[in-house]
Design a protein around this motif. Sequence first.
Motif, PDB file in Angstrom:
ATOM      1  N   LEU A 109       0.647  -0.632  -0.157  1.00 44.29           N
ATOM      2  CA  LEU A 109       0.159   0.073  -0.051  1.00 44.29           C
ATOM      3  C   LEU A 109       0.790   1.384  -0.098  1.00 44.29           C
ATOM      4  O   LEU A 109       2.065   1.694   0.789  1.00 44.29           O
ATOM      5  N   MET A 110       0.092   2.382  -0.137  1.00 50.50           N
ATOM      6  CA  MET A 110       0.926   3.414  -0.091  1.00 50.50           C
ATOM      7  C   MET A 110       0.027   4.401  -0.129  1.00 50.50           C
ATOM      8  O   MET A 110      -1.673   4.573  -0.565  1.00 50.50           O
ATOM      9  N   SER A 111      -0.301   5.696   0.593  1.00 49.99           N
ATOM     10  CA  SER A 111      -1.068   7.072   1.029  1.00 49.99           C
ATOM     11  C   SER A 111      -1.697   7.094  -0.203  1.00 49.99           C
ATOM     12  O   SER A 111      -0.647   7.560  -1.046  1.00 49.99           O
ATOM     13  N   ARG A 112      -2.058   7.731  -0.780  1.00 47.58           N
ATOM     14  CA  ARG A 112      -3.379   8.364  -1.630  1.00 47.58           C
ATOM     15  C   ARG A 112      -2.579  10.138  -1.131  1.00 47.58           C
ATOM     16  O   ARG A 112      -2.690  10.920  -0.350  1.00 47.58           O
ATOM     17  N   PRO A 113      -1.744  10.374  -2.312  1.00 48.34           N
ATOM     18  CA  PRO A 113      -1.405  11.323  -2.652  1.00 48.34           C
ATOM     19  C   PRO A 113      -2.629  12.440  -2.374  1.00 48.34           C
ATOM     20  O   PRO A 113      -3.505  12.651  -3.414  1.00 48.34           O
ATOM     21  N   LYS A 114      -1.698  13.401  -1.720  1.00 47.15           N
ATOM     22  CA  LYS A 114      -2.282  14.812  -1.423  1.00 47.15           C
ATOM     23  C   LYS A 114      -3.129  15.602  -3.347  1.00 47.15           C
ATOM     24  O   LYS A 114      -3.844  16.382  -2.833  1.00 47.15           O
ATOM     25  N   SER A 115      -2.153  15.711  -4.142  1.00 49.85           N
ATOM     26  CA  SER A 115      -2.241  16.250  -5.039  1.00 49.85           C
ATOM     27  C   SER A 115      -3.518  15.031  -5.803  1.00 49.85           C
ATOM     28  O   SER A 115      -4.152  15.906  -7.370  1.00 49.85           O
ATOM     29  N   PHE A 116      -4.264  14.456  -5.181  1.00 48.45           N
ATOM     30  CA  PHE A 116      -4.822  13.287  -6.319  1.00 48.45           C
ATOM     31  C   PHE A 116      -5.865  13.437  -6.072  1.00 48.45           C
ATOM     32  O   PHE A 116      -6.230  12.698  -4.902  1.00 48.45           O
ATOM     33  N   ASP A 117      -7.036  12.178  -6.270  1.00 46.91           N
ATOM     34  CA  ASP A 117      -8.461  12.350  -6.184  1.00 46.91           C
ATOM     35  C   ASP A 117      -8.011  10.609  -6.165  1.00 46.91           C
ATOM     36  O   ASP A 117      -7.091  10.418  -6.709  1.00 46.91           O
ATOM     37  N   MET A 118      -9.593   9.993  -6.008  1.00 44.25           N
ATOM     38  CA  MET A 118      -9.122   8.211  -5.980  1.00 44.25           C
ATOM     39  C   MET A 118      -9.503   7.508  -7.119  1.00 44.25           C
ATOM     40  O   MET A 118      -8.193   7.316  -6.894  1.00 44.25           O
ATOM     41  N   PRO A 119     -10.055   8.397  -8.340  1.00 39.34           N
ATOM     42  CA  PRO A 119     -10.024   7.462  -9.556  1.00 39.34           C
ATOM     43  C   PRO A 119      -8.410   7.957 -10.299  1.00 39.34           C
ATOM     44  O   PRO A 119      -7.361   6.823 -10.702  1.00 39.34           O
ATOM     45  N   SER A 120      -7.384   9.030 -10.204  1.00 39.78           N
ATOM     46  CA  SER A 120      -6.059   9.199 -10.285  1.00 39.78           C
ATOM     47  C   SER A 120      -5.335   8.461  -9.387  1.00 39.78           C
ATOM     48  O   SER A 120      -4.211   8.352 -10.274  1.00 39.78           O
ATOM     49  N   ALA A 121      -5.500   8.449  -8.343  1.00 41.21           N
ATOM     50  CA  ALA A 121      -4.741   7.417  -7.776  1.00 41.21           C
ATOM     51  C   ALA A 121      -4.490   5.881  -8.138  1.00 41.21           C
ATOM     52  O   ALA A 121      -3.274   5.389  -8.141  1.00 41.21           O
ATOM     53  N   ALA A 122      -6.086   5.882  -8.830  1.00 38.33           N
ATOM     54  CA  ALA A 122      -5.898   3.893  -9.264  1.00 38.33           C
ATOM     55  C   ALA A 122      -4.877   3.671  -9.872  1.00 38.33           C
ATOM     56  O   ALA A 122      -5.067   3.053 -10.660  1.00 38.33           O
ATOM     57  N   GLY A 123      -4.842   4.968 -11.133  1.00 37.51           N
ATOM     58  CA  GLY A 123      -3.595   4.840 -11.817  1.00 37.51           C
ATOM     59  C   GLY A 123      -1.883   5.108 -11.774  1.00 37.51           C
ATOM     60  O   GLY A 123      -1.003   5.202 -12.955  1.00 37.51           O
ATOM     61  N   ILE A 124      -1.305   5.023 -10.940  1.00 34.51           N
ATOM     62  CA  ILE A 124      -0.452   5.109 -10.555  1.00 34.51           C
ATOM     63  C   ILE A 124       0.161   4.019 -10.177  1.00 34.51           C
ATOM     64  O   ILE A 124       1.363   3.536 -10.538  1.00 34.51           O
ATOM     65  N   ALA A 125      -0.034   3.022  -9.213  1.00 30.60           N
ATOM     66  CA  ALA A 125       1.057   1.890  -9.268  1.00 30.60           C
ATOM     67  C   ALA A 125       1.605   1.046  -9.820  1.00 30.60           C
ATOM     68  O   ALA A 125       2.719   0.527 -10.319  1.00 30.60           O
ATOM     69  N   GLU A 126       0.738   0.313 -10.775  1.00 31.86           N
ATOM     70  CA  GLU A 126       0.876  -0.293 -11.487  1.00 31.86           C
ATOM     71  C   GLU A 126       2.454   0.315 -12.709  1.00 31.86           C
ATOM     72  O   GLU A 126       3.076  -0.596 -13.205  1.00 31.86           O
ATOM     73  N   VAL A 127       1.520   1.646 -13.297  1.00 31.79           N
ATOM     74  CA  VAL A 127       2.793   1.889 -14.606  1.00 31.79           C
ATOM     75  C   VAL A 127       4.141   2.570 -13.757  1.00 31.79           C
ATOM     76  O   VAL A 127       5.135   2.366 -14.125  1.00 31.79           O
ATOM     77  N   PHE A 128       3.778   2.910 -12.474  1.00 29.06           N
ATOM     78  CA  PHE A 128       4.961   3.561 -11.839  1.00 29.06           C
ATOM     79  C   PHE A 128       6.203   3.058 -11.674  1.00 29.06           C
ATOM     80  O   PHE A 128       7.189   3.321 -10.877  1.00 29.06           O
ATOM     81  N   LEU A 129       5.121   1.546 -10.466  1.00 31.48           N
ATOM     82  CA  LEU A 129       6.465   0.572 -10.148  1.00 31.48           C
ATOM     83  C   LEU A 129       7.358  -0.386 -11.310  1.00 31.48           C
ATOM     84  O   LEU A 129       8.292  -0.356 -11.247  1.00 31.48           O
ATOM     85  N   THR A 130       5.970  -0.182 -12.757  1.00 28.83           N
ATOM     86  CA  THR A 130       6.422  -1.240 -13.614  1.00 28.83           C
ATOM     87  C   THR A 130       7.715   0.031 -14.925  1.00 28.83           C
ATOM     88  O   THR A 130       8.847  -0.884 -14.489  1.00 28.83           O
ATOM     89  N   ALA A 131       7.479   1.012 -14.603  1.00 33.35           N
ATOM     90  CA  ALA A 131       8.541   1.945 -15.205  1.00 33.35           C
ATOM     91  C   ALA A 131       9.291   2.154 -14.354  1.00 33.35           C
ATOM     92  O   ALA A 131      11.186   2.178 -14.431  1.00 33.35           O
ATOM     93  N   TYR A 132       9.525   1.944 -12.524  1.00 34.33           N
ATOM     94  CA  TYR A 132      10.637   2.742 -11.942  1.00 34.33           C
ATOM     95  C   TYR A 132      11.831   0.918 -12.194  1.00 34.33           C
ATOM     96  O   TYR A 132      12.896   1.440 -11.679  1.00 34.33           O
ATOM     97  N   GLN A 133      11.083   0.219 -12.044  1.00 32.43           N
ATOM     98  CA  GLN A 133      11.362  -1.054 -11.647  1.00 32.43           C
ATOM     99  C   GLN A 133      12.364  -1.291 -13.784  1.00 32.43           C
ATOM    100  O   GLN A 133      13.392  -1.682 -13.420  1.00 32.43           O
TER     101      GLN A 133
END
Length: 326
Positions: A109-133
């Motif tokens: 889990l990661m805390s929802r960033p203050k900059s983004f609403d719930m729908p936007s937060a749902a679009g972070i994990a898979e793409v950013f972690l894949t790209a970072y890895q």
Amino acid sequence: MQFIDYQESTATDTLFINDTTKPVLKHGQVLLKVHSFGINRADTLQRQGKYPAPRGESPILGLEVSGKIVEIYADEDNSPSRWSIGDEVFALVAGGGYAEYVAVNATHLMSRPKSFDMPSAAGIAEVFLTAYQSLFQVAGLKPQQRVLIHAGASGVGLAAIQLAKAHGCHVSVTASSEKKLAICEKYGADRLINYKEQNFAECFEQGGVDVIIDFVGGDYVNRNLRILNIDGTIVYLAMLAGRYADKLDMALMLAKRATITGSTLRSRSDEYKTVLIKDFSERFFADLENGALRPVIDTQYGVSDITTAHQRLEQNDSMGKIIVSW
């Protein structure tokens, strides 16, 4: 609870809402009431019978979610948890995201960033972690290196552009239209290549690239090698051109001392994902929190439009993430 069920098929109209029981928590897990979930190609492949869930994971589709914690597994020793009931979070899951509730390892889990609403937060994990890895843990990206990202307007592509630029790198991208290239430029891409109009391997007369992120394969393999700098790395994340590539130019690979490697995230161990999320959070979560890094949301749908969401992804028209909310 309700969830998105499917009949195994290449047709998108086999997705439907069904009922099942809530997940039962295991040691180290929390239960999320899902607000939104992201649509990924792994979901469409699983629906088609080409990418089954890893053994022991939920067969329900869905690899990333946002939501609220509604239950925390009660450890026998009553050890304190970092998380509390009601916390708003986003998470990486190996399955189960297309449901009203999902059990998640607390360390994923990661805390929802203050900059983004719930729908936007749902679009972070898979793409950013894949790209970072791919960029940092697999390719070992260094500041000032030159990066080529194929499918630059995809969710992973746009995340990779932002991460590479934040690391001080020069970024080239390929995409299929001027509209897609424009959004790549908006998020930091330096060199824009329309692969339908240009042979990307002929666009690097002034020097090659150190790291290539590729989702295509096929005849891209040798063209990637042509423009790769000595000791460069090519990371393959998908095979949109099919399972088999053209004849590998071994002489070119040896001359470049090239590293050609493949990577996935879903099938990695829980321990690996825990370390990945910790490393990413320590390095880049502050940039998500202040909006310097952003999930790029293409479209948002309600669950009744899940068929449309899958259709849009499979038509290759999307730029960034497609999000579905309950």
